[in-house]
Design a protein around this motif. Structure first.
Motif, PDB file in Angstrom:
ATOM      1  N   PRO A   1       0.810  -1.228   0.000  1.00  0.00           N
ATOM      2  CA  PRO A   1       0.000   0.000   0.000  1.00  0.00           C
ATOM      3  C   PRO A   1       0.840   1.273   0.000  1.00  0.00           C
ATOM      4  CG  PRO A   1       0.179  -0.844   2.231  1.00  0.00           C
ATOM      5  CD  PRO A   1       0.999  -1.777   1.355  1.00  0.00           C
ATOM      6  N   HIS A   2       2.174   1.137  -0.137  1.00  0.00           N
ATOM      7  CA  HIS A   2       3.079   2.296  -0.196  1.00  0.00           C
ATOM      8  C   HIS A   2       2.950   3.209   1.011  1.00  0.00           C
ATOM      9  CE1 HIS A   2       2.252   1.293  -4.586  1.00  0.00           C
ATOM     10  NE2 HIS A   2       3.398   0.738  -4.253  1.00  0.00           N
ATOM     11  N   THR A   3       3.056   2.636   2.188  1.00  0.00           N
ATOM     12  CA  THR A   3       3.116   3.444   3.396  1.00  0.00           C
ATOM     13  C   THR A   3       4.405   3.055   4.113  1.00  0.00           C
ATOM     14  OG1 THR A   3       1.878   4.190   5.341  1.00  0.00           O
ATOM     15  CG2 THR A   3       1.732   1.848   4.834  1.00  0.00           C
TER      16      THR A   3
ATOM     17  N   PHE B   1      -8.524  -8.945   5.070  1.00  0.00           N
ATOM     18  CA  PHE B   1      -7.154  -8.467   4.846  1.00  0.00           C
ATOM     19  C   PHE B   1      -7.068  -7.052   5.378  1.00  0.00           C
ATOM     20  CE2 PHE B   1      -9.392  -7.424   0.829  1.00  0.00           C
ATOM     21  CZ  PHE B   1      -9.145  -6.063   0.738  1.00  0.00           C
ATOM     22  N   HIS B   2      -5.885  -6.686   5.789  1.00  0.00           N
ATOM     23  CA  HIS B   2      -5.609  -5.294   6.164  1.00  0.00           C
ATOM     24  C   HIS B   2      -4.248  -4.975   5.574  1.00  0.00           C
ATOM     25  CE1 HIS B   2      -5.111  -1.605   8.455  1.00  0.00           C
ATOM     26  NE2 HIS B   2      -3.928  -2.046   8.824  1.00  0.00           N
ATOM     27  N   LEU B   3      -4.200  -3.942   4.733  1.00  0.00           N
ATOM     28  CA  LEU B   3      -2.992  -3.714   3.939  1.00  0.00           C
ATOM     29  C   LEU B   3      -1.918  -2.915   4.659  1.00  0.00           C
ATOM     30  CD1 LEU B   3      -4.682  -2.864   0.523  1.00  0.00           C
ATOM     31  CD2 LEU B   3      -3.753  -5.062   1.303  1.00  0.00           C
ATOM     32  N   GLY B   4      -2.336  -2.013   5.534  1.00  0.00           N
ATOM     33  CA  GLY B   4      -1.377  -1.142   6.202  1.00  0.00           C
ATOM     34  C   GLY B   4      -2.065   0.153   6.564  1.00  0.00           C
TER      35      GLY B   4
ATOM     36  N   GLU C   1      -3.418   6.045  -1.163  1.00  0.00           N
ATOM     37  CA  GLU C   1      -3.823   5.695  -2.534  1.00  0.00           C
ATOM     38  C   GLU C   1      -5.059   4.801  -2.487  1.00  0.00           C
ATOM     39  OE1 GLU C   1      -0.451   3.663  -4.170  1.00  0.00           O
ATOM     40  OE2 GLU C   1       0.902   5.264  -3.554  1.00  0.00           O
ATOM     41  N   LEU C   2      -5.828   4.797  -3.568  1.00  0.00           N
ATOM     42  CA  LEU C   2      -7.038   3.981  -3.617  1.00  0.00           C
ATOM     43  C   LEU C   2      -6.784   2.644  -4.315  1.00  0.00           C
ATOM     44  CD1 LEU C   2      -9.505   6.841  -4.617  1.00  0.00           C
ATOM     45  CD2 LEU C   2      -9.182   5.843  -2.352  1.00  0.00           C
ATOM     46  N   GLN C   3      -5.805   2.667  -5.213  1.00  0.00           N
ATOM     47  CA  GLN C   3      -5.578   1.496  -6.060  1.00  0.00           C
ATOM     48  C   GLN C   3      -5.201   0.225  -5.283  1.00  0.00           C
ATOM     49  OE1 GLN C   3      -2.125   0.635  -7.050  1.00  0.00           O
ATOM     50  NE2 GLN C   3      -2.821  -1.067  -8.349  1.00  0.00           N
ATOM     51  N   PRO C   4      -4.433   0.313  -4.158  1.00  0.00           N
ATOM     52  CA  PRO C   4      -4.130  -0.916  -3.403  1.00  0.00           C
ATOM     53  C   PRO C   4      -5.388  -1.629  -2.902  1.00  0.00           C
ATOM     54  CG  PRO C   4      -2.660   0.847  -2.707  1.00  0.00           C
ATOM     55  CD  PRO C   4      -3.678   1.471  -3.621  1.00  0.00           C
ATOM     56  N   TYR C   5      -6.427  -0.860  -2.543  1.00  0.00           N
ATOM     57  CA  TYR C   5      -7.671  -1.502  -2.097  1.00  0.00           C
ATOM     58  C   TYR C   5      -8.291  -2.299  -3.246  1.00  0.00           C
ATOM     59  CZ  TYR C   5      -7.732   1.252   2.224  1.00  0.00           C
ATOM     60  OH  TYR C   5      -7.425   1.789   3.453  1.00  0.00           O
TER      61      TYR C   5
ATOM     62  N   GLU D   1     -16.361   4.484  -2.327  1.00  0.00           N
ATOM     63  CA  GLU D   1     -16.683   4.287  -3.744  1.00  0.00           C
ATOM     64  C   GLU D   1     -15.815   3.178  -4.360  1.00  0.00           C
ATOM     65  OE1 GLU D   1     -19.088   6.217  -5.153  1.00  0.00           O
ATOM     66  OE2 GLU D   1     -18.908   5.231  -7.114  1.00  0.00           O
ATOM     67  N   VAL D   2     -14.519   3.269  -4.137  1.00  0.00           N
ATOM     68  CA  VAL D   2     -13.621   2.316  -4.792  1.00  0.00           C
ATOM     69  C   VAL D   2     -13.788   0.909  -4.201  1.00  0.00           C
ATOM     70  CG1 VAL D   2     -11.479   2.555  -3.434  1.00  0.00           C
ATOM     71  CG2 VAL D   2     -11.348   2.164  -5.859  1.00  0.00           C
TER      72      VAL D   2
END
Ligand code: PLP
Length: 436
Positions: free
Chosen positions: A185-187, A229-232, A237-241, A290-291
């Motif tokens: 998720p780029h964090t 799942f939990h990404l971070g 960003e929305l795209q990782p979701y 929305e995403v």
């Protein structure tokens, strides 16, 4: 007013529900009075600092309740079968737990301690989700004894331990499996959890997730109803979701075909960012909703899956903006041509985020909030670490000892990670509303 700063001129109930916009980094009720004092929830923060001492954490009840209803509204208006559960790790105590019950949220807990806080306010246990990568036998027994609705199983050890404990108690426990979807998720890497090299969850690509699913389905006292799942955190960003939804739902479809698994709940975790500084806006709750929902509905339709109940787990997104930390300025050290340090009476003991993650914050001088920002300073904490710096290189009005510094967006992961390092006391916490 610049960059989300409060001002006497601004509308204190700044609207925030439009797509793509975020409210102020201060609580919604923040304003400045005729003396240049920062007000929150109708209370003068300078008086609060004098009355309760500093460091002091102020929570604005109005902002807190609005964020709860915003999450519920933005998700359920798009997909009614959504349950918003608050991630207690961001910060929990009994007062907050009561507010969350009243607002109709569920709760994500990760320890016997958080679970006990929930229990102490009669939080509806069917809406509690128990997470964690190393739940102890005692914690699992507590959860089973108190009727926790959902246990999110993280590893094979827990899978067999929990099944055995449920068998001893002669109950069938509803569980979800935590997946490790392999999405970055780029964090900050310390707060990245959904990649393959993580202590959390069953990786899909290694086939361990399938193995766990098959074992859970054949466990005598577990009822596998969903995936998580939990990404971070925080995820700007929305795209990782989107990517993780596709992977998780693709996995669910394969497991349906191969093992007859029916996905009834999909828990997509938290990670919803908030704005901390002027230059770094976060997506709105509406954009996240929305995403996530659009992707879920499209994928379910194309994979021929029944639409599951959606669970989302905001922590920071609910409490972050409501909290403001107050500190008193003490010593200053001006090193000519190098740096000017302004030392305050808190630091990593109450907010470890700058030292731990390089987190950045804004600040305002609460007793002179309208003064011009003309000096570049570094706000240092008082604890015995060189890394105890709250804000590096910020422009503020010329500061004197006794001035009160207010740091906004301090409601999440500050007090929750507070320590007594240097035997310092933990700050008091004041909830404000309508001048009380
Ligand atoms: N859910 C899980 C499983 C988490 O580990 C976390 C945070 O680490 C959250 C939810 C909450 O994340 P956030 O506060 O960014 O919304």
């Amino acid at each position: 007013m610049r960059g989300g700063y409060p001002s006497s001129r601004r509308d204190a109930t700044l609207g925030d529900s439009e797509l793509g916009t975020r409210p102020s980094i201060f609580p919604e009720t923040a304003a400045v009075d005729g003396h240049g004092h920062l007000l929150i929830g109708g209370s003068d923060t300078v008086e609060l600092a004098r009355g309760f001492g500093t460091p002091l954490y102020i929570f604005d009840e109005t902002t807190l309740r609005h964020r709860c209803s915003e999450f519920i509204e933005e998700f359920t208006s798009r997909y009614s079968d959504t349950l918003v559960i608050y991630a207690s790790k961001a910060f929990i105590n009994r007062s907050l737990a009561l507010i969350f019950t009243e607002q109709g949220l569920g709760l994500d807990v990760v320890s016997g301690g958080e679970l006990s806080i929930a229990r102490s306010v009669d939080f509806p246990m069917e809406k509690v989700y128990f997470h964690g990568n190393n739940k102890s036998k005692e914690e699992l027994e507590l959860a089973l004894g108190w009727g926790v609705g959902h246990i999110v199983v993280d590893n094979f050890y827990e899978l067999s331990l929990l099944d055995g404990l449920a068998r001893e108690k002669n109950i069938t426990q509803q569980v979800l499996l935590r997946l490790s979807p392999g999405v970055d998720p780029h964090t900050h890497r310390y707060a990245t959890t959904g990649v393959i090299d993580s202590k959390f969850g069953f990786p899909i690509v290694t086939l361990q997730a399938e193995e766990a699913l098959s074992r859970a389905l054949s466990s005598s006292n577990l009822n596998l109803i969903g995936l998580h799942f939990h990404l971070g955190s925080p995820i700007y960003e929305l795209q990782p979701y989107q990517e993780a939804m596709r992977i998780a739902l693709g996995f669910a479809a394969e497991m349906k075909e191969r093992h007859g698994f029916e996905l009834r709940e999909l828990d997509t975790g938290g990670g919803f960012a908030i704005q901390y500084t002027r230059g770094e806006p976060a997506p709105s709750v509406a954009e996240y909703a929305e995403v996530i929902i659009e992707t879920m509905l499209a994928e379910c339709d194309s994979l021929g899956l029944e639409r599951p109940r959606l669970i989302v787990e905001p922590g920071r997104g609910i409490v972050g903006q409501a909290g403001v930390a107050l500190y008193t300025v003490g010593a200053t050290k001006d090193i000519p041509g190098v740096r000017k340090y302004i030392s305050v009476d808190g630091g990593i003991g109450d907010n470890i985020r700058p030292a731990l993650y390089g987190a950045r914050y804004e600040a305002v001088v609460a007793n002179r909030a309208n003064d011009e920002e003309k000096e570049r300073v570094t706000i240092a904490g008082k604890l015995c670490e060189s890394g105890d710096i709250l804000i590096r290189d910020i422009y503020l009005p010329h500061l004197e000892s006794g001035d009160i510094i207010a740091i906004p967006s301090s409601g999440a992961y500050c007090l929750a990670m507070a320590s007594n390092y240097n035997s310092a006391l933990k700050p008091a916490i004041v909830m404000v509303k309508d001048g009380k």
